[in-house]
Scaffold this motif. Structure first.
Motif, PDB file in Angstrom:
ATOM      1  N   PRO A 112      -1.943 113.000  28.202  1.00 32.99           N
ATOM      2  CA  PRO A 112      -2.408 112.133  29.295  1.00 32.99           C
ATOM      3  C   PRO A 112      -1.805 110.733  29.138  1.00 32.99           C
ATOM      4  N   ILE A 113      -1.489 110.111  30.240  1.00 34.44           N
ATOM      5  CA  ILE A 113      -0.970 108.744  30.203  1.00 34.44           C
ATOM      6  C   ILE A 113      -2.152 107.789  30.058  1.00 34.44           C
ATOM      7  N   ALA A 114      -2.063 106.921  29.057  1.00 38.10           N
ATOM      8  CA  ALA A 114      -3.155 105.996  28.736  1.00 38.10           C
ATOM      9  C   ALA A 114      -3.443 105.065  29.913  1.00 38.10           C
ATOM     10  N   GLU A 115      -4.685 104.641  29.975  1.00 37.33           N
ATOM     11  CA  GLU A 115      -5.093 103.665  30.991  1.00 37.33           C
ATOM     12  C   GLU A 115      -4.699 102.255  30.541  1.00 37.33           C
ATOM     13  N   PRO A 116      -4.380 101.414  31.478  1.00 46.58           N
ATOM     14  CA  PRO A 116      -4.516 101.563  32.934  1.00 46.58           C
ATOM     15  C   PRO A 116      -3.314 102.243  33.582  1.00 46.58           C
ATOM     16  N   TYR A 117      -2.329 102.638  32.778  1.00 48.98           N
ATOM     17  CA  TYR A 117      -1.057 103.128  33.319  1.00 48.98           C
ATOM     18  C   TYR A 117      -1.191 104.457  34.067  1.00 48.98           C
ATOM     19  N   GLY A 118      -2.056 105.356  33.576  1.00 47.68           N
ATOM     20  CA  GLY A 118      -2.227 106.638  34.255  1.00 47.68           C
ATOM     21  C   GLY A 118      -2.708 106.471  35.679  1.00 47.68           C
ATOM     22  N   THR A 119      -3.747 105.662  35.855  1.00 48.00           N
ATOM     23  CA  THR A 119      -4.279 105.409  37.200  1.00 48.00           C
ATOM     24  C   THR A 119      -3.260 104.667  38.052  1.00 48.00           C
ATOM     25  N   GLU A 120      -2.581 103.708  37.461  1.00 48.80           N
ATOM     26  CA  GLU A 120      -1.576 102.927  38.186  1.00 48.80           C
ATOM     27  C   GLU A 120      -0.465 103.831  38.725  1.00 48.80           C
ATOM     28  N   LEU A 121       0.067 104.714  37.888  1.00 46.21           N
ATOM     29  CA  LEU A 121       1.148 105.605  38.326  1.00 46.21           C
ATOM     30  C   LEU A 121       0.640 106.634  39.334  1.00 46.21           C
ATOM     31  N   GLN A 122      -0.598 107.066  39.192  1.00 46.40           N
ATOM     32  CA  GLN A 122      -1.169 107.998  40.160  1.00 46.40           C
ATOM     33  C   GLN A 122      -1.305 107.329  41.531  1.00 46.40           C
ATOM     34  N   LYS A 123      -1.692 106.047  41.551  1.00 48.17           N
ATOM     35  CA  LYS A 123      -1.780 105.303  42.817  1.00 48.17           C
ATOM     36  C   LYS A 123      -0.398 105.161  43.454  1.00 48.17           C
ATOM     37  N   PHE A 124       0.613 104.859  42.647  1.00 49.85           N
ATOM     38  CA  PHE A 124       1.971 104.787  43.195  1.00 49.85           C
ATOM     39  C   PHE A 124       2.361 106.123  43.817  1.00 49.85           C
ATOM     40  N   ARG A 125       2.079 107.209  43.107  1.00 48.78           N
ATOM     41  CA  ARG A 125       2.438 108.539  43.603  1.00 48.78           C
ATOM     42  C   ARG A 125       1.784 108.794  44.959  1.00 48.78           C
ATOM     43  N   ALA A 126       0.523 108.395  45.102  1.00 52.15           N
ATOM     44  CA  ALA A 126      -0.174 108.558  46.382  1.00 52.15           C
ATOM     45  C   ALA A 126       0.461 107.685  47.460  1.00 52.15           C
ATOM     46  N   GLU A 127       0.820 106.445  47.111  1.00 47.77           N
ATOM     47  CA  GLU A 127       1.436 105.530  48.083  1.00 47.77           C
ATOM     48  C   GLU A 127       2.786 106.048  48.580  1.00 47.77           C
ATOM     49  N   PHE A 128       3.498 106.795  47.740  1.00 52.82           N
ATOM     50  CA  PHE A 128       4.786 107.356  48.157  1.00 52.82           C
ATOM     51  C   PHE A 128       4.593 108.563  49.076  1.00 52.82           C
ATOM     52  N   GLY A 129       3.336 109.008  49.237  1.00 54.02           N
ATOM     53  CA  GLY A 129       3.048 110.110  50.146  1.00 54.02           C
ATOM     54  C   GLY A 129       2.988 111.468  49.484  1.00 54.02           C
ATOM     55  N   ASP A 130       2.946 111.505  48.157  1.00 54.30           N
ATOM     56  CA  ASP A 130       2.910 112.786  47.452  1.00 54.30           C
ATOM     57  C   ASP A 130       1.516 113.397  47.590  1.00 54.30           C
ATOM     58  N   PRO A 131       1.377 114.525  48.293  1.00 51.98           N
ATOM     59  CA  PRO A 131       0.058 115.115  48.503  1.00 51.98           C
ATOM     60  C   PRO A 131      -0.591 115.628  47.212  1.00 51.98           C
ATOM     61  N   MET A 132       0.168 115.771  46.144  1.00 53.87           N
ATOM     62  CA  MET A 132      -0.373 116.264  44.875  1.00 53.87           C
ATOM     63  C   MET A 132      -0.920 115.132  43.999  1.00 53.87           C
ATOM     64  N   ASP A 155      11.174 101.357  44.049  1.00 50.63           N
ATOM     65  CA  ASP A 155       9.965 100.562  43.802  1.00 50.63           C
ATOM     66  C   ASP A 155       9.562 100.528  42.332  1.00 50.63           C
ATOM     67  N   LEU A 156       9.848 101.586  41.600  1.00 52.13           N
ATOM     68  CA  LEU A 156       9.437 101.628  40.193  1.00 52.13           C
ATOM     69  C   LEU A 156      10.605 101.406  39.228  1.00 52.13           C
ATOM     70  N   SER A 157      11.727 100.950  39.751  1.00 50.52           N
ATOM     71  CA  SER A 157      12.915 100.787  38.903  1.00 50.52           C
ATOM     72  C   SER A 157      12.704  99.806  37.750  1.00 50.52           C
ATOM     73  N   ALA A 158      11.776  98.869  37.899  1.00 55.69           N
ATOM     74  CA  ALA A 158      11.492  97.897  36.836  1.00 55.69           C
ATOM     75  C   ALA A 158      10.207  98.234  36.079  1.00 55.69           C
ATOM     76  N   TYR A 159       9.646  99.413  36.305  1.00 53.17           N
ATOM     77  CA  TYR A 159       8.388  99.782  35.650  1.00 53.17           C
ATOM     78  C   TYR A 159       8.583  99.826  34.138  1.00 53.17           C
ATOM     79  N   ASP A 160       7.585  99.344  33.407  1.00 51.25           N
ATOM     80  CA  ASP A 160       7.665  99.307  31.939  1.00 51.25           C
ATOM     81  C   ASP A 160       6.258  99.287  31.372  1.00 51.25           C
ATOM     82  N   CYS A 161       5.945 100.223  30.499  1.00 53.44           N
ATOM     83  CA  CYS A 161       4.667 100.216  29.789  1.00 53.44           C
ATOM     84  C   CYS A 161       4.834 100.966  28.476  1.00 53.44           C
ATOM     85  N   ALA A 162       3.926 100.728  27.553  1.00 51.75           N
ATOM     86  CA  ALA A 162       3.950 101.419  26.271  1.00 51.75           C
ATOM     87  C   ALA A 162       2.518 101.659  25.825  1.00 51.75           C
ATOM     88  N   PHE A 163       2.304 102.759  25.106  1.00 51.94           N
ATOM     89  CA  PHE A 163       0.975 103.099  24.606  1.00 51.94           C
ATOM     90  C   PHE A 163       1.120 104.072  23.438  1.00 51.94           C
TER      91      PHE A 163
END
Length: 170
Positions: A9-29, A136-144
């Protein structure tokens, strides 16, 4: 029969953040798939084998040390597959070793594609949506730190749900 997957699992807050991006891009999954790095892709198993599988996963986790993952930028599997993802820039070899140990014993399955640890942020969308996700995510960066992985089960409603966690203790 059950369809299971094993993933980090992707650690928080990154997991929720990436899931929100995925929804914003229109991914129904986006709301059906927790944000993760796959260790075992969807695999059909007999319900009666789940206890043996969990024992196997406990043994793997007991031998494997925690490690760090860093996600940065974007990449794609296009034109082979309509997927945009955030790649790992740290933790690749640990994921490769862990997935090979997970995919042994009762979970020895062949992969359709070579293993490539990543976090999907857009899948099966039109070109414009995939391009937007890539840009949109080309500069995304996180570590956990990774301290566990989990076994997930695919529900009849199409949602992947965590069933059990396996703490890394090696």
């Amino acid at each position: 029969m059950a369809t299971i997957g094993v993933a980090i699992p992707i650690a928080e807050p990154y997991g929720t953040e990436l899931q929100k991006f995925r929804a914003e891009f229109g991914d129904p999954m986006a709301s059906s798939i927790p944000t993760h790095v796959t260790l075992l892709p969807p695999t059909e198993v007999a319900d009666a084998d789940l206890a043996e599988i969990d024992d196997h996963l406990l043994e793997v986790a007991a031998r494997f040390p925690s490690f760090r993952i860093r996600l940065r930028g974007t990449a794609t599997f296009r034109p082979i597959s309509p997927v945009v993802f955030v790649p790992l820039v740290e933790g690749i070899s640990s994921c490769e070793l862990l997935q090979s140990q997970v995919r042994s014993g009762p979970l020895a399955v062949e992969l359709r594609f070579p293993y490539h640890p990543h976090v999907t942020v857009a899948h099966d969308l039109d070109k414009a949506a995939l391009d937007r996700a890539y840009d949109d995510l080309s500069a995304y960066d996180c570590a956990f730190d990774v301290a566990e992985f989990g076994r997930y089960e695919h529900g009849a409603d199409g949602v992947w749900r965590p069933q059990r966690s396996f703490p890394l203790a090696g």
